[in-house]
Structure formats: C-alpha cells, structure tokens
Design an enzyme around this catalytic site. Structure first.
Site, PDB file in Angstrom:
ATOM      1  N   ASP A  58       0.719  -1.203  -0.048  1.00  0.00           N
ATOM      2  CA  ASP A  58      -0.031   0.113  -0.106  1.00  0.00           C
ATOM      3  C   ASP A  58       0.902   1.300   0.020  1.00  0.00           C
ATOM      4  OD1 ASP A  58      -2.529  -1.521   0.267  1.00  0.00           O
ATOM      5  OD2 ASP A  58      -1.708  -1.692   2.351  1.00  0.00           O
ATOM      6  N   GLU A  59       1.934   1.062  -0.658  1.00  0.00           N
ATOM      7  CA  GLU A  59       2.821   2.379  -0.505  1.00  0.00           C
ATOM      8  C   GLU A  59       2.529   3.278  -1.660  1.00  0.00           C
ATOM      9  OE1 GLU A  59       5.482  -1.228   0.621  1.00  0.00           O
ATOM     10  OE2 GLU A  59       4.060  -0.851  -0.971  1.00  0.00           O
TER      11      GLU A  59
ATOM     12  N   ARG B  23      -6.215   0.645   7.788  1.00  0.00           N
ATOM     13  CA  ARG B  23      -4.828   0.435   8.120  1.00  0.00           C
ATOM     14  C   ARG B  23      -4.171   0.864   9.164  1.00  0.00           C
ATOM     15  NH1 ARG B  23      -4.286   2.763   2.217  1.00  0.00           N
ATOM     16  NH2 ARG B  23      -4.703   0.854   0.901  1.00  0.00           N
TER      17      ARG B  23
ATOM     18  N   THR C  47      -7.397  -1.321  -0.182  1.00  0.00           N
ATOM     19  CA  THR C  47      -8.154  -1.394  -1.504  1.00  0.00           C
ATOM     20  C   THR C  47      -8.770  -2.742  -1.466  1.00  0.00           C
ATOM     21  OG1 THR C  47      -6.211   0.207  -2.411  1.00  0.00           O
ATOM     22  CG2 THR C  47      -7.770  -1.252  -4.029  1.00  0.00           C
TER      23      THR C  47
ATOM     24  N   HIS D 181      -4.456  -1.943  -6.162  1.00  0.00           N
ATOM     25  CA  HIS D 181      -3.756  -0.599  -6.264  1.00  0.00           C
ATOM     26  C   HIS D 181      -4.814   0.311  -7.242  1.00  0.00           C
ATOM     27  CE1 HIS D 181      -2.377  -3.647  -9.496  1.00  0.00           C
ATOM     28  NE2 HIS D 181      -2.526  -2.560 -10.347  1.00  0.00           N
TER      29      HIS D 181
END
EC number: 6.3.4.4
Length: 427
Positions: free
Chosen positions: A13-14, A304, A298, A41
């Site tokens: 999740d970057e 998170r 996502t 993504h």
C-alpha cells in the site's frame, strides 16, 4: 535494453500502482511477477479512478503490453470480473497477456484460506482470504493446476478430480468441513479459462522478445518487501516473494535484464492485518495520518495501521531488493503536524540495534528510537521540485535519504498524476 522493477519497501500500500502508471508512459511492456488478487492498487487515468487487483497497470495503454507473469496466481473468475468492469468503462483489454505457466486459484483454495484463518484464532495471519497462500502451497506440492492445464478440458478434468479427492480428505480431517465439489467448479472455471484463452501465451518469450528488440520493460511489484515470505516479518507475510529478485523467477527473465530497482515508500508507514509494527501510532497523530491519508485497504476495506517512518525497515528493504532509487509518496498527508518523527534504530534489551531482527520475540521487544524534526503547515500539493517544498518538508525527505543511503528520484505530494514529480530520468 532497459528495465525497471518497482517494489514496495514497507508492508504494501505504498502507492506502487501510481508510480508504475507514471513510469508506464515511457515503457513498452508492463509486467506483474508475483502475488494475486490480494494486491490492490488505485490508478487515476483519463480523469477516472480505477481499482485494480490482478490486471497490470499498463492495461490503460492500448499500444503497450500488460503481462501477468508465471509467478502470479490467477483466479480466472476474479480476473474476468476485473476485465469486464474495465470493458464496461470503455477500456480495451486486448493488450493483456497471461502466462500459460501461472498457477490457478480455485474455490477450494479460497475456502482453505478462510478455514485456516478460523483455525488459527487469535494467531491468525490476517490474510485477505483470496486463496493466495493455499494456491502457492499446491504449487510447491506439485499438485497445482496451471493456466495451460485449465485450457485443456481433459487435463483440467483429471487434475481437478484428483485434487478434489485429496482436498476432501484434508478438509474433513483438518477442519471438519466439506470441500467444494467437482460439479461446483468444473464448468464455471473451464468456461472462464476459455474466455481468457485469447490472452494466454508464453510470457517469458514475450518479455525476452521485448529485450531483444531493445524495448523498455517495467516490472510491477505487489505487496512489499516486509511482506516477503523470506525477508519479511515471518509468519505475518504473504506467500510469495515481492522482492525485486523474484522478477527472474516470477517473470521468467534472467537477472542481467534488470537495470534499476525503484523502492516505493510512503513518508510514513502503514500496514494492513496482524504482525509486528514497531513505529505504530495510537494517538492523535496516528488518527490524522489515517484520515488525511485515507488509509483503508483497496482489497479489504480494512482500516490500515499507521506509524512513523521507519528507516530500519527501509534499509532492510534496500539490501533485500537492491534498491537503486527511492520514490517517496504521500508527503502531503503529514502537513499540519507540529512534529514529524523518523525511527533511526531500535532499542532491544537496553542495546541499540540498526538491523531488522529475524526473531519475532526479539522484534516484539524492540522499542523505536526516534529522531524528531519540525513539521510544516504550508500546502505542498502544488510543489513540483524539492526546492519548492517548505524547508522543513525538504529537510525531512533529505534526512530519510541520508538514513537509508538511497537517493530520491521521485516524490509525490498528492494522489493525482500531475502531483508525482520526477527528479531525474529513470529510463
């Protein structure tokens, strides 16, 4: 010949999808090499927002090839839903190529994933329950069904019957539950395979042809180094190898084909699911980061976990993936915080350590050692160069680069494509 591998340096999740999409403009081929539809993504293209899970980001460029390599595990039904959704929005998917050697996720994998998590109870891994792990287990046990098998009716029928017999006994003995039946699977998945057949080929040959033709190939990583089954926070990891080195196995190309490795990170840290997270925040700063950064998965929609930037993690990722360049995303999320912190090392039993521990018990006893820097209140969302950033924001990024010994080549100050800034040519 030029190729770039994009990898996540944290726990996924970057913002890899955004960076991949950004770099894809100049690429000829965009390929995935690991994971499955557990990876999510978000891509902004043509003023629209798209959420992809299996389909490579390159799908939006009809003149470029979008490749699903042999290291990816493919749920045919999930993939078709994704392709149909893109087609309904006017996006052609004719440029997709799927490896005939990729493993297939079937309903019993998904059920096994679900039942395994239930069985673990408080010790659950926190999987997305998409069947990824069980599919990779079958691959290692040499009972997996590959895309090439799925397309051959006789072969698929035989392998599926054999697996149902084996899985039936396993499900009953381990979980006390029934395995999905042959009748529930065969026709649906064979039909799905036939619909996908037009895209199926030897993708390793496709990639090799691209290299021979001196084309630019972009490899799109999934998850992150800290979720790697060898180099991550085991056992709280994924079932594959998101590190850049897996391009050679999951993409089917030689290691000499890799030119650069772009490590993508956020200006802070986030994680979905269970597992160690030394810099995790539970205070108002954490709430600020989660809400401003819209930190919800996502794929799962789960909130998170968030925390301060951890340079111990990034140094570990740099070594494990051979990172040559750094892309730092979501700098804008930290705007408004009075102070920002970077973890420079850990304290373990009274001693300072700078390397990421392999032992889970050691890791759980680690306390982060922070360096505190002044925050900034100025709007950064319109900044197009490091020089345009507020002094404190620029110093923050420079300090990350110093601590991790990787130069910054890309920085992002918002979700839109025009908020991604390239500091030097990467191709």
């Amino acid at each position: 010949m030029s190729s770039i591998v994009v990898v996540g340096t944290q726990w996924g999740d970057e913002g890899k999808g955004k960076i991949t999409d950004f770099l894809a403009e100049q690429a000829d081929v965009i390929a995935r090499f690991s994971g499955g539809n557990n990876a999510g993504h978000t891509i902004k293209f043509g003023g629209e927002t798209y959420k992809l899970h299996l389909v490579p980001s390159g799908i939006f460029y009809k003149e470029k090839l979008a490749v699903i390599g042999n290291g990816v595990v493919v749920d045919p039904v999930a993939l078709l839903k994704e392709l149909d959704a893109l087609n309904e929005r006017g996006i052609s998917t004719d440029n997709l190529r799927i490896s005939n050697r990729a493993q297939v996720i079937l309903p019993y994998h998904i059920k096994q994933d679900e039942y395994e998590e239930e069985r673990r109870g408080d010790n659950k891994i926190g999987t997305t329950k998409k069947g990824i792990g069980p599919a990779y287990v079958d691959k290692a046990q040499r009972i997996g069904i590959r895309v090439a098998d799925l397309l051959d009716k006789e072969t698929f029928e035989k392998l599926l019957k054999d697996n149902i017999e084996y899985k039936g006994a396993y499900f009953e003995g381990m979980f006390g539950k029934a395995c999905p039946t042959f009748e529930e699977i065969f026709e649906t998945y064979y039909a799905a395979g036939q619909r996908l057949a037009q895209f199926v080929t030897d993708t390793a040959k496709v990639l090799d042809d691209a290299f021979v033709a001196d084309e630019k190939v972009l490899f799109e990583g999934a998850q992150g180094v800290m979720l790697d089954i060898d180099h991550g926070t085991y056992p709280f990891v994924t079932s594959s190898n998101p590190v850049a080195g897996n391009v050679t196995v999951g993409g089917g190309v030689g290691p000499t084909f890799v030119s650069k490795v772009i490590g993508v990170c956020k200006a802070y840290t986030s994680r979905v699911g269970d597992g160690p997270f030394p810099t995790e925040l539970f205070d108002e700063d954490g709430h600020h980061i989660r809400e401003v950064g819209r930190e919800y998965g996502t794929t799962t929609g789960r909130p998170r976990r968030v925390g301060w930037f951890d340079s111990v993690v990034l140094r570990h990722s740099r070594r494990a993936s051979g990172i040559t360049d750094l892309s730092i995303n979501s700098i804008d999320v930290l705007t408004g915080l009075k102070e920002v912190k970077i973890c420079t090392a850990y304290e373990l039993d009274g001693k300072e350590i700078t390397e990421y521990p392999a032992n889970l018990k050691d890791l759980q006893r680690c306390k982060p050692i922070f360096e505190t820097l002044p925050g900034w209140t100025e709007d950064v969302t319109g900044c197009r160069s490091l020089e345009e950033l507020p002094n404190n924001a620029r110093r923050y990024l420079e300090r990350i680069s110093e601590l991790c010994d990787v130069k910054i080549s890309i920085f992002s100050v918002g979700p839109d494509r025009n908020q991604t800034n390239l500091l030097k040519s990467l191709w």
